[in-house]
Design a protein around this motif. Structure first.
Motif, PDB file in Angstrom:
ATOM      1  N   GLY A   1       1.881   6.597  -8.451  1.00  0.00           N
ATOM      2  CA  GLY A   1       2.081   5.346  -7.722  1.00  0.00           C
ATOM      3  C   GLY A   1       0.829   4.787  -7.097  1.00  0.00           C
ATOM      4  N   ARG A   2      -0.190   5.619  -6.898  1.00  0.00           N
ATOM      5  CA  ARG A   2      -1.395   5.135  -6.217  1.00  0.00           C
ATOM      6  C   ARG A   2      -2.193   4.194  -7.116  1.00  0.00           C
ATOM      7  N   PHE A   3      -2.240   4.515  -8.426  1.00  0.00           N
ATOM      8  CA  PHE A   3      -2.962   3.620  -9.332  1.00  0.00           C
ATOM      9  C   PHE A   3      -2.340   2.229  -9.301  1.00  0.00           C
ATOM     10  N   ALA A   4      -1.011   2.168  -9.423  1.00  0.00           N
ATOM     11  CA  ALA A   4      -0.334   0.866  -9.442  1.00  0.00           C
ATOM     12  C   ALA A   4      -0.562   0.109  -8.140  1.00  0.00           C
ATOM     13  N   ALA A   5      -0.531   0.834  -7.011  1.00  0.00           N
ATOM     14  CA  ALA A   5      -0.719   0.179  -5.722  1.00  0.00           C
ATOM     15  C   ALA A   5      -2.140  -0.352  -5.578  1.00  0.00           C
ATOM     16  N   SER A   6      -3.133   0.446  -5.982  1.00  0.00           N
ATOM     17  CA  SER A   6      -4.533   0.007  -5.900  1.00  0.00           C
ATOM     18  C   SER A   6      -4.802  -1.135  -6.863  1.00  0.00           C
ATOM     19  N   PHE A   7      -4.234  -1.044  -8.053  1.00  0.00           N
ATOM     20  CA  PHE A   7      -4.380  -2.113  -9.041  1.00  0.00           C
ATOM     21  C   PHE A   7      -3.798  -3.411  -8.486  1.00  0.00           C
ATOM     22  N   ALA A   8      -2.610  -3.324  -7.880  1.00  0.00           N
ATOM     23  CA  ALA A   8      -1.961  -4.513  -7.315  1.00  0.00           C
ATOM     24  C   ALA A   8      -2.785  -5.098  -6.175  1.00  0.00           C
ATOM     25  N   ALA A   9      -3.418  -4.225  -5.387  1.00  0.00           N
ATOM     26  CA  ALA A   9      -4.275  -4.724  -4.309  1.00  0.00           C
ATOM     27  C   ALA A   9      -5.455  -5.492  -4.879  1.00  0.00           C
ATOM     28  N   GLY A  10      -5.987  -5.026  -6.004  1.00  0.00           N
ATOM     29  CA  GLY A  10      -7.078  -5.750  -6.657  1.00  0.00           C
ATOM     30  C   GLY A  10      -6.629  -7.093  -7.197  1.00  0.00           C
ATOM     31  N   VAL A  11      -5.435  -7.133  -7.756  1.00  0.00           N
ATOM     32  CA  VAL A  11      -4.881  -8.393  -8.254  1.00  0.00           C
ATOM     33  C   VAL A  11      -4.762  -9.401  -7.117  1.00  0.00           C
ATOM     34  N   ALA A  12      -4.454  -8.911  -5.916  1.00  0.00           N
ATOM     35  CA  ALA A  12      -4.246  -9.794  -4.763  1.00  0.00           C
ATOM     36  C   ALA A  12      -5.542 -10.357  -4.202  1.00  0.00           C
ATOM     37  N   LEU A  13      -6.699  -9.807  -4.594  1.00  0.00           N
ATOM     38  CA  LEU A  13      -7.968 -10.307  -4.065  1.00  0.00           C
ATOM     39  C   LEU A  13      -8.269 -11.699  -4.610  1.00  0.00           C
ATOM     40  N   SER A  14      -8.732 -12.580  -3.742  1.00  0.00           N
ATOM     41  CA  SER A  14      -9.213 -13.885  -4.182  1.00  0.00           C
ATOM     42  C   SER A  14     -10.574 -13.710  -4.845  1.00  0.00           C
TER      43      SER A  14
ATOM     44  N   GLY B   1      -3.133   4.503   2.421  1.00  0.00           N
ATOM     45  CA  GLY B   1      -1.954   5.232   1.986  1.00  0.00           C
ATOM     46  C   GLY B   1      -0.715   4.981   2.807  1.00  0.00           C
ATOM     47  N   LEU B   2      -0.541   3.744   3.282  1.00  0.00           N
ATOM     48  CA  LEU B   2       0.603   3.457   4.149  1.00  0.00           C
ATOM     49  C   LEU B   2       1.846   3.040   3.382  1.00  0.00           C
ATOM     50  N   ARG B   3       1.686   2.794   2.084  1.00  0.00           N
ATOM     51  CA  ARG B   3       2.868   2.388   1.306  1.00  0.00           C
ATOM     52  C   ARG B   3       3.625   3.614   0.831  1.00  0.00           C
ATOM     53  N   ALA B   4       4.942   3.473   0.754  1.00  0.00           N
ATOM     54  CA  ALA B   4       5.758   4.572   0.236  1.00  0.00           C
ATOM     55  C   ALA B   4       5.346   4.870  -1.198  1.00  0.00           C
ATOM     56  N   GLY B   5       5.210   6.129  -1.533  1.00  0.00           N
ATOM     57  CA  GLY B   5       4.821   6.504  -2.886  1.00  0.00           C
ATOM     58  C   GLY B   5       3.351   6.448  -3.134  1.00  0.00           C
ATOM     59  N   ALA B   6       2.536   6.049  -2.125  1.00  0.00           N
ATOM     60  CA  ALA B   6       1.098   5.945  -2.328  1.00  0.00           C
ATOM     61  C   ALA B   6       0.451   7.317  -2.344  1.00  0.00           C
TER      62      ALA B   6
END
Length: 760
Positions: free
Chosen positions: A659-672, A755-760
């Motif tokens: 789950g950490r890869f997906a969460a980090s990847f999603a955080a990158g997608v969210a960057l302007s 690491g504050l998200r569940a599954g992170a």
């Protein structure tokens, strides 16, 4: 940017903002000159905080073809068309899950296209809102129409004092604009009644009032009012079916025209040929002749600016451009230009933009590349108009083909590959003579198709190009065709064939001392050498390309640095590789080259993954993915890059907990884009917010931070937590203050990194 104050409209602003809170499509309707555009701009500025993914103005007044509505919107949003997807498909992908406001200005002449486009986009994204201006509603389900009425004014016959006049927005506007024309002008007991009568006579139309106020430089209020009465009497024999306000505005424009000198009228008529904005050089080239000597154009333009016929725009770095409001422009098109041929104005316009395109082609890889790119983007509506003229008028298609050919690098740089191909296809179908111009257009069109992965379309174009080159005995064209074949081989993974073809093309470019073609081939050959496993040769070719390219900020230098960075990394010089790719990303950002931004960021992700920085690598991969999807780029799927990409993803996934890869990847997608730049530079990254030990979030704030990281908007958070959207927004602002951030993307990054998200 507003250069004058905005009078009145407070209740209208409030009402429109409220409508956009309950409906995702609001259309401002009303007669021309009533102020729809300016009101929309005011509302959009006020609503900016509500839309974290941005507010975008799309001026459709310059769009003459319905097929160009979607590409124009895509260009405004920075969405390129490297892929062969339709503009609508790319737009749907872009707006999905975004919370943004689109302001579509001047929809009435492309109403059907706007209807289909807006309907599709609103269905695709629940977070998208649209504010449109049009003389009639779009007709989309769920649309809320808001009629923009004229400014308030007193009745024409009643007594009114100067104090009473302050209550009427039309009079306030007239007084302010009149004071700008005549120093010391103010409303008095003596002129209040005349000012009220004038505003009533003008139906409270802002454009009409502003045009009349300009006349205060030469006339009194009484004199203006008397002349308006004369004008309206002349109108009584006209079109009685037309709305009285249309008479009003036309009367004012008629009068403004008559008050101009003969030379000013002539220039006004000739300037109508420009679509969108134009600069002084364009006006001088297109409009000057013995009747209007070139040396007089500046003074005449200045006079028309003073008379509010032309608006002046500043674009930074001392760049001044001019524009005719669409109502004024349309009027000018109805006036005689002084030239015998009705198409002469458009032909002169086309000739100027053909020369401009050819000059721009020579300025590639020069110190003026950045200025040319900015200029060409602003001139896109005029390039379109000139190309359309070449298609519409018999005998002009060959010149249009020459223009499209001169713009071959422009189509790539501004991310309009599909549009470029469309112009080439249409012009090639008409200009069918076996000329060098056609030969160039064939290989340029094939190149655009190859970049989009459409080899099925590219092959017949190249076959005809090669046949025509042999007929013309043109070795340069044969080498261009050979090079595009080599590029296609590289993209599909036939590296040996790519090297062979590109080496052959390079030899020909060297024989002819074709500097630009040689540089482009060097960088492509460096890619092929890298793909073939000859990393040292790739390094040497890229270094040679950089040394020969002149200005380090040029597009080709950045492309070569990108390959050199990969080669340095593969040869073990990680520090040099990182520095090169940072230069690529920064330089591309400065030149609005989002493809260059993406490729540099992607390589930095590969390097981070190989260096053990898995979270950073995943985040940069996410940022790359977003930019690629927005520009429609296919490079991550090209054979010579797939291996690096796959290797990085597999290594990073293995290094991170589930789950950490997906969460980090999603955080990158969210960057302007701006956050990506800072992230790339690392030490100044806004994503590097305060350490978790320095921050204490309340349980509610932590809940909201996690929902923000999942991509939810404030209204969506409010529904999940059963709170108001306003409360959610307040919590978000508190979270940003605590972590030292400025955007929702930074909240997402902070949550993932700690690491504050569940599954992170």
């Amino acid at each position: 940017m507003e250069t004058t104050t905005f009078i009145g409209r407070g209740p209208e602003e409030d009402a429109i903002c409220a409508l956009l809170g309950s409906s995702r499509l609001v259309t401002l309707t009303g007669v021309g000159g009533v102020g729809k555009t300016r009101l929309a701009l005011r509302v959009s500025k006020r609503l900016q905080p509500r839309f974290p993914d941005g507010v975008f103005l799309v001026d459709l007044s310059t769009v003459r073809e319905s097929d160009l509505v979607a590409p124009t919107l895509a260009m405004t949003l920075g969405i390129g068309d490297e892929s062969a997807q339709t503009p609508l498909a790319r737009l749907i992908s872009h707006v999905d899950s975004r919370h943004m406001l689109l302001v579509l200005d001047n929809c009435e002449h492309v109403l059907e296209s706007c209807l289909r486009l807006v309907d599709a986009l609103l269905r695709a994204s629940a977070g998208l809102h649209v504010l449109a201006t049009s003389r009639q509603s779009l007709g989309v389900a769920g649309e809320q129409s808001f009629v923009v009425t004229p400014l308030s004014f007193p009745g024409p016959d009643g007594e009114v004092s100067a104090e009473d006049c302050a209550e009427y927005d039309a009079i306030r506007l007239f007084v302010e604009r009149a004071a700008a024309s005549v120093a010391g002008f103010r409303l008095t007991t003596a002129n209040a009644r005349q000012a009220a009568a004038l505003c009533a006579q003008l139906d409270g139309l802002p454009l009409a009032i502003e045009l009349a106020a300009v006349r205060m430089r030469a006339l009194s209020v009484d004199q203006i009012l008397a002349r308006l009465d004369e004008r309206y009497r002349l109108l009584t024999g006209g079109n009685r079916a037309a709305h009285p306000r249309q008479h009003t505005l036309r009367a004012l424009v008629d009068w403004s025209f008559e008050l101009c000198s003969p030379e000013e009228r002539l220039l006004w008529a000739r300037l109508g040929v420009f679509v969108g904005s134009f600069d002084l050089d364009a006006a001088e080239h297109v409009c000057a002749d013995p009747a209007l000597p070139r040396g007089t154009i500046l003074d005449l333009v200045t006079a028309l600016v003073d008379k509010s016929i032309i608006t002046r725009e500043e674009h930074g770095a001392g760049s001044i451009r001019y524009r005719l409001l669409e109502t004024i422009r349309e009027y000018g098109l109805l006036q005689p230009t002084g030239w015998p041929d009705g198409a002469d104005a458009r032909r002169r316009h086309r000739d100027y933009y053909l020369l401009l395109a050819e000059r721009g082609e020579t300025e590639w890889l020069s110190s003026r590349e950045a200025q040319w790119n900015d200029h060409a983007r602003r001139e896109q509506p005029n390039f379109r108009a000139a190309l359309e003229f070449c298609l519409a008028v018999p005998g002009e298609a060959e010149a249009g083909l020459a223009m499209a050919g001169a713009l071959w690098l422009h189509w790539r740089t501004v991310g309009l590959l599909t549009e470029g191909r469309r112009w080439f296809d249409r012009l090639l179908a008409v200009a069918d003579q076996p000329t060098p111009t056609r030969a160039k257009a064939l290989w340029a069109n094939a190149w655009l198709a190859t970049l989009q992965g459409d080899q099925e379309s590219a092959e017949p174009l190249l076959a005809e190009c090669e046949e025509l080159a042999r007929l013309l005995d043109d070795e340069a064209v044969l080498d261009q065709a050979r090079e595009i074949h080599g590029l296609a081989s590289l993209f599909r993974g036939d590296n040996a064939d790519a090297v062979r073809l590109l080496e052959g093309a390079l030899a020909g470019h060297r024989r002819r001392a074709d500097h630009v073609a040689r540089l482009i081939t060097l960088h492509r050959l460096a890619q092929a050498a890298l793909a073939a496993g000859d990393t040292e040769r790739a390094r040497d070719l890229a270094t040679q390309c950089i040394s020969l390219s002149g200005p380090e900020a040029s597009w080709i230098a950045r492309q070569a640095k990108w390959i050199l960075g990969i080669a340095r990394w593969r040869l073990g010089d990680v520090a040099a590789a990182v520095e090169l790719e940072r230069e690529v990303v920064q330089g591309s950002w400065a030149h609005q080259d989002r493809v260059g931004m993406a490729v540099g960021t992607q390589v930095l992700a590969w390097i981070a993954g190989a260096s053990g920085h898995a979270v950073r690598a995943a985040r940069l991969l996410g940022a790359t993915d977003r930019i690629c999807r927005e520009v429609g780029a296919l490079f991550t799927a090209r054979a010579h890059l797939v291996g690096f990409q796959t290797e990085c993803e597999e290594r990073v996934r293995a290094a991170l907990p589930p789950g950490r890869f997906a969460a980090s990847f999603a955080a990158g997608v969210a960057l302007s884009d701006a956050d990506v730049i800072a992230e790339v530079m690392d030490e100044t990254s806004p994503a590097r917010t305060r350490a978790v030990s320095d921050v204490t979030l309340t349980p509610r704030e932590q809940q909201i931070a996690e929902l923000v990281a999942e991509g939810l908007t404030n209204p969506e958070i409010a529904k999940v937590l059963l709170i108001s959207a306003r409360t959610a927004e307040t919590h978000v602002q508190h979270i940003l203050a605590k972590i030292g951030g400025r955007s929702r993307a930074q909240i997402a990054v902070w949550v993932v990194e700690h690491g504050l998200r569940a599954g992170a």
